[in-house]
Design an enzyme around this catalytic site. Structure first.
Site, PDB file in Angstrom:
ATOM      1  N   GLU A 155      -0.320  -3.660  10.997  1.00  0.00           N
ATOM      2  CA  GLU A 155      -0.615  -3.322   9.609  1.00  0.00           C
ATOM      3  C   GLU A 155      -1.680  -2.235   9.564  1.00  0.00           C
ATOM      4  OE1 GLU A 155      -0.539  -6.675   6.945  1.00  0.00           O
ATOM      5  OE2 GLU A 155      -2.303  -5.914   5.885  1.00  0.00           O
ATOM      6  N   ASP A 209      -4.046  -0.581   6.474  1.00  0.00           N
ATOM      7  CA  ASP A 209      -4.361  -0.894   5.083  1.00  0.00           C
ATOM      8  C   ASP A 209      -5.281   0.115   4.414  1.00  0.00           C
ATOM      9  OD1 ASP A 209      -3.031  -3.368   5.250  1.00  0.00           O
ATOM     10  OD2 ASP A 209      -4.840  -4.392   5.939  1.00  0.00           O
ATOM     11  N   GLU A 253      -7.198  -0.800   0.975  1.00  0.00           N
ATOM     12  CA  GLU A 253      -7.390  -1.903   0.038  1.00  0.00           C
ATOM     13  C   GLU A 253      -8.598  -1.626  -0.839  1.00  0.00           C
ATOM     14  OE1 GLU A 253      -5.960  -5.843   2.413  1.00  0.00           O
ATOM     15  OE2 GLU A 253      -7.754  -4.851   3.201  1.00  0.00           O
TER      16      GLU A 253
END
Length: 297
Positions: free
Chosen positions: A116, A118, A120
């Site tokens: 993953e 990210d 955010e």
């Protein structure tokens, strides 16, 4: 001895919130977002969950969280490298506990053993700035042995006032995070074990992460202020899909086709780090850095 004395001072600079909000970074000299074609939501994405908490127009999508549900969407195609961007506008006011995310993942293909990358936005309380968290997980981030590689930033603008462009460049040699074409972080491939190489899809979502999102869970989502919105438009997803031929050449976010960053881009990134970086996992003395060997290579 001088090094020992200097280290606590350096850590204090890294872990204290930025006090320089409003100081704009110098020009990076190159603007990769202008090099890639924009697409509408339906050209590249589909609903993943929370369809009643989405509103799609000709070019973008609004997603929202209330006490009943959040929402998420997913790219139609998986990629093995590329430039992935979107212009995003965040909810103002009290948003503690709420995560608005734009990220790459293969969790559905490899549950409990996924990669993953990210971007955010960690919700906040009245009068405090949003925190932009970048993170990289490599194989197994969902198996109970979570090894995050978080770097957190404050921004030099208010992300609730207007749309700003956030992007991830993922190539076989590096990951670069950008805000309005300004590189804020480069994560280099230093070993196969510390770099995501399997195909990933592109996602966006909004959800309740009250247990950790705002000041380590001190402040929770307060649904008196619902709904909480995340607005996405100006999508870009250009690169090698999982179905492209092996001759597909990875794209770049610098003037050089070979990748990396120009000298001016590196200088701008270092300026952002010196003014707006508020957390670096490699500088966290509480972390077990045997799990993050890239910090010392």
């Amino acid at each position: 001895m001088a090094t020992i004395v200097f280290l606590p001072f350096l850590l204090s600079l890294i872990f204290l919130p930025s006090t320089n909000a409003g100081y704009w970074p110098p020009s990076p000299g190159y603007y990769p977002s202008t090099k890639f074609r924009s697409m509408s939501f339906y050209q590249g994405f589909k609903n993943l969950w929370g369809p009643t908490h989405q509103s799609v127009d000709n070019s973008g999508i609004n997603i929202w969280l209330d006490r009943n549900s959040g929402s998420g969407f997913k790219s139609v195609k998986p990629f093995r490298s590329g430039y992935f961007g979107a212009s995003i506008k965040l909810q103002p006011g009290y948003t503690a506990g709420v995560i608005t995310a734009f990220y790459l993942s293969n969790n559905e293909a490899h549950p409990g053993f996924h990669d993953e990358v990210d971007i955010e936005f960690l919700g906040t309380t009245f009068g405090k700035p949003y925190t932009l968290q970048t993170n990289v997980y490599i194989r197994g981030s969902g198996d109970g042995k979570i090894v995050g590689r978080e770097m957190k930033f404050h921004l030099w603008f208010d992300p609730t006032k207007d749309f700003h462009h956030y992007a991830i460049l993922w190539s076989p040699r590096e990951i670069i995070f950008l805000v309005d074409d300004v590189p804020i972080r480069r994560y280099a491939r230093k070993s196969v074990a510390t770099f995501p190489l399997r195909p990933m899809w592109l996602y966006g979502s909004i959800w309740d992460a009250s247990s950790w999102a705002t000041e380590d869970g001190k402040y929770k989502a307060d649904y008196r202020y619902q709904p909480f919105y995340g607005k996405f438009t100006n999508f870009k997803a250009s690169g090698c899909t999982a179905y492209s031929s092996r001759w597909c050449h990875p794209v770049s976010t610098s003037p050089y086709r070979s990748g990396g960053l120009s000298r001016q881009q590196r200088q701008t990134m270092n300026w952002v780090r010196s003014h707006y970086l508020v957390y670096d996992y490699c500088m966290d003395s509480k972390r077990d850095h045997s799990l993050t060997p890239e910090c010392w290579r």
